[in-house]
Motif scaffolding. Structure first.
Motif, PDB file in Angstrom:
ATOM      1  N   ASP A   7      57.345   9.809  16.789  1.00  0.00           N
ATOM      2  CA  ASP A   7      58.389   8.913  15.978  1.00  0.00           C
ATOM      3  C   ASP A   7      57.667   8.076  15.307  1.00  0.00           C
ATOM      4  OD1 ASP A   7      61.270   8.651  16.077  1.00  0.00           O
ATOM      5  OD2 ASP A   7      60.952   6.767  16.935  1.00  0.00           O
TER       6      ASP A   7
ATOM      7  N   THR B 121      53.365  -2.186  23.565  1.00  0.00           N
ATOM      8  CA  THR B 121      53.670  -0.930  24.413  1.00  0.00           C
ATOM      9  C   THR B 121      53.058  -0.842  25.621  1.00  0.00           C
ATOM     10  OG1 THR B 121      52.001   0.142  23.223  1.00  0.00           O
ATOM     11  CG2 THR B 121      53.944   0.106  22.038  1.00  0.00           C
TER      12      THR B 121
ATOM     13  N   THR C  46      52.551   8.173  18.313  1.00  0.00           N
ATOM     14  CA  THR C  46      53.934   8.644  18.733  1.00  0.00           C
ATOM     15  C   THR C  46      54.371   9.562  17.540  1.00  0.00           C
ATOM     16  OG1 THR C  46      55.731   7.304  18.329  1.00  0.00           O
ATOM     17  CG2 THR C  46      54.401   7.274  20.585  1.00  0.00           C
TER      18      THR C  46
ATOM     19  N   LYS D  93      56.996   3.528  22.955  1.00  0.00           N
ATOM     20  CA  LYS D  93      57.821   3.120  21.799  1.00  0.00           C
ATOM     21  C   LYS D  93      57.767   1.751  21.462  1.00  0.00           C
ATOM     22  CE  LYS D  93      60.082   7.711  21.072  1.00  0.00           C
ATOM     23  NZ  LYS D  93      61.209   8.247  20.545  1.00  0.00           N
TER      24      LYS D  93
ATOM     25  N   THR E 141      60.158  -1.096  20.359  1.00  0.00           N
ATOM     26  CA  THR E 141      61.672  -1.400  20.013  1.00  0.00           C
ATOM     27  C   THR E 141      61.696  -2.108  18.714  1.00  0.00           C
ATOM     28  OG1 THR E 141      62.144  -2.048  22.326  1.00  0.00           O
ATOM     29  CG2 THR E 141      63.616  -2.507  20.878  1.00  0.00           C
TER      30      THR E 141
ATOM     31  N   GLU F 157      57.057  10.400  25.689  1.00  0.00           N
ATOM     32  CA  GLU F 157      56.619   9.084  24.628  1.00  0.00           C
ATOM     33  C   GLU F 157      57.576   7.802  24.984  1.00  0.00           C
ATOM     34  OE1 GLU F 157      53.728  11.214  21.607  1.00  0.00           O
ATOM     35  OE2 GLU F 157      55.726  10.527  20.916  1.00  0.00           O
ATOM     36  N   GLN F 158      58.598   7.899  25.528  1.00  0.00           N
ATOM     37  CA  GLN F 158      59.445   6.842  25.447  1.00  0.00           C
ATOM     38  C   GLN F 158      58.938   5.521  25.851  1.00  0.00           C
ATOM     39  OE1 GLN F 158      62.983   6.602  24.643  1.00  0.00           O
ATOM     40  NE2 GLN F 158      62.754   8.772  23.967  1.00  0.00           N
ATOM     41  N   GLY F 159      58.006   5.622  26.952  1.00  0.00           N
ATOM     42  CA  GLY F 159      57.334   4.503  27.410  1.00  0.00           C
ATOM     43  C   GLY F 159      56.269   3.821  26.421  1.00  0.00           C
TER      44      GLY F 159
ATOM     45  N   ASP G  51      59.130  13.728  23.153  1.00  0.00           N
ATOM     46  CA  ASP G  51      59.882  12.423  22.966  1.00  0.00           C
ATOM     47  C   ASP G  51      60.384  11.845  24.139  1.00  0.00           C
ATOM     48  OD1 ASP G  51      61.364  10.645  21.146  1.00  0.00           O
ATOM     49  OD2 ASP G  51      63.161  11.365  22.501  1.00  0.00           O
ATOM     50  N   GLN G  52      60.603  12.456  25.254  1.00  0.00           N
ATOM     51  CA  GLN G  52      60.788  12.151  26.588  1.00  0.00           C
ATOM     52  C   GLN G  52      59.513  11.386  27.326  1.00  0.00           C
ATOM     53  OE1 GLN G  52      62.437  15.541  28.821  1.00  0.00           O
ATOM     54  NE2 GLN G  52      64.336  15.472  27.638  1.00  0.00           N
TER      55      GLN G  52
ATOM     56  N   GLU H 271      61.102  17.525  21.607  1.00  0.00           N
ATOM     57  CA  GLU H 271      62.015  16.976  22.440  1.00  0.00           C
ATOM     58  C   GLU H 271      61.442  16.641  23.691  1.00  0.00           C
ATOM     59  OE1 GLU H 271      65.397  19.536  22.692  1.00  0.00           O
ATOM     60  OE2 GLU H 271      66.317  18.925  20.802  1.00  0.00           O
TER      61      GLU H 271
END
Length: 261
Positions: free
Chosen positions: A258, A26, A256, A82, A84, A78-80, A75-76, A72
């Motif tokens: 997610d 990550t 995160t 996450k 895959t 924390e995208q980096g 989430d934006q 939301e």
């Protein structure tokens, strides 16, 4: 628990823990992004901790929308961070590897195999006729990831200090699962890799799907559950950022919403 040697049962046709080892990488948030996330988390914790003394569905829905908006934003940012996920199309192979790992560790799976059922998802399918009362699956207790193991893990030092972990074993177990997911060469890796990437619980419902519960006995409990998980996420996000212990060191840059929900 988690000892490297646990996965070294050799034998033809058996999958060893090291055979399915993967590297989870990550990206660490920049200081600016971390500060931005911390501010959102502070707001989320405040909103999700504001309990209604008298149940009110309209107020609860209004607060849910506020929580969802903050999530939301989370989430934006924390995208980096996450991971895959592996392709769902490879899940059949991962489940087969899980089954072989279980057998190598002493489980008895009899005449069943993982199978996908239309409209229902994955389950176990009998490969032969089973007699009434016949043992179908037997799993050694040492293959069960339970809340009893939390105190013997890197969460142990946090457990003795944190009231939420002490009084909510299911929360402690959820964190233990994350600890194992992000621990190199975890004994539980074949199991963790076989888990779904998404679920059909209310935590994954869209706003429209939740609205369709209005008027039913499930509506307010669903909103309460979403609020509780949001509050727990915010609480532990702050805790891991501000605490120096083995679990916080491990989860600080990978925890995160997610991953937690």
């Amino acid at each position: 628990m988690g000892k490297k040697g646990h996965g070294k049962t050799a034998g033809k046709g058996k999958v060893l823990a090291k055979d399915v080892n993967i590297t989870i990488s990550t990206s660490k948030l920049s200081r600016q992004k971390r500060n931005e996330l911390n501010q959102i988390v502070d707001k989320l914790l405040k909103v999700s901790s504001n309990f209604q003394t008298v149940p009110n569905a309209a107020k609860e829905w209004e607060r849910h929308l506020e929580i969802r908006k903050l999530l939301e934003q989370v989430d934006q940012v924390e995208q980096g961070m996450k991971v895959t996920p592996e392709a769902e199309s490879a899940r059949a192979a991962r489940l087969e590897q899980l089954l072989q790992w279980m057998v190598a560790q002493g489980a008895d799976v009899g005449g069943v195999r993982p199978a996908q059922f239309a409209g229902c998802g994955w389950g176990l399918q009998a490969q032969r006729d089973l007699a009434p009362g016949e043992l179908v699956v037997a799993v050694p207790r040492r293959l069960m990831l339970t809340s009893e193991q939390v105190q013997h893990s890197v969460l142990g030092s946090l457990l003795v200090k944190d009231a939420m972990l002490q009084h909510m074993p299911h929360v402690a177990l959820a964190l233990l699962l994350l600890v194992e997911k992000f621990s190199p060469e975890s004994f539980w890796e074949p199991y963790i890799r076989a888990l779904p990437t998404t679920y059909s619980t209310v935590l994954y419902f869209t706003t429209q799907e939740l609205q369709e519960l209005k008027g039913s006995p499930s509506f307010e409990p669903a909103l309460k559950h979403c609020r509780n998980i949001a509050r727990q996420y915010a609480y532990f996000s702050k805790l891991f950022q501000n605490t120096s212990d083995p679990a916080s060191e491990l989860l600080r840059d990978v925890f995160t919403y997610d991953e937690y929900r």
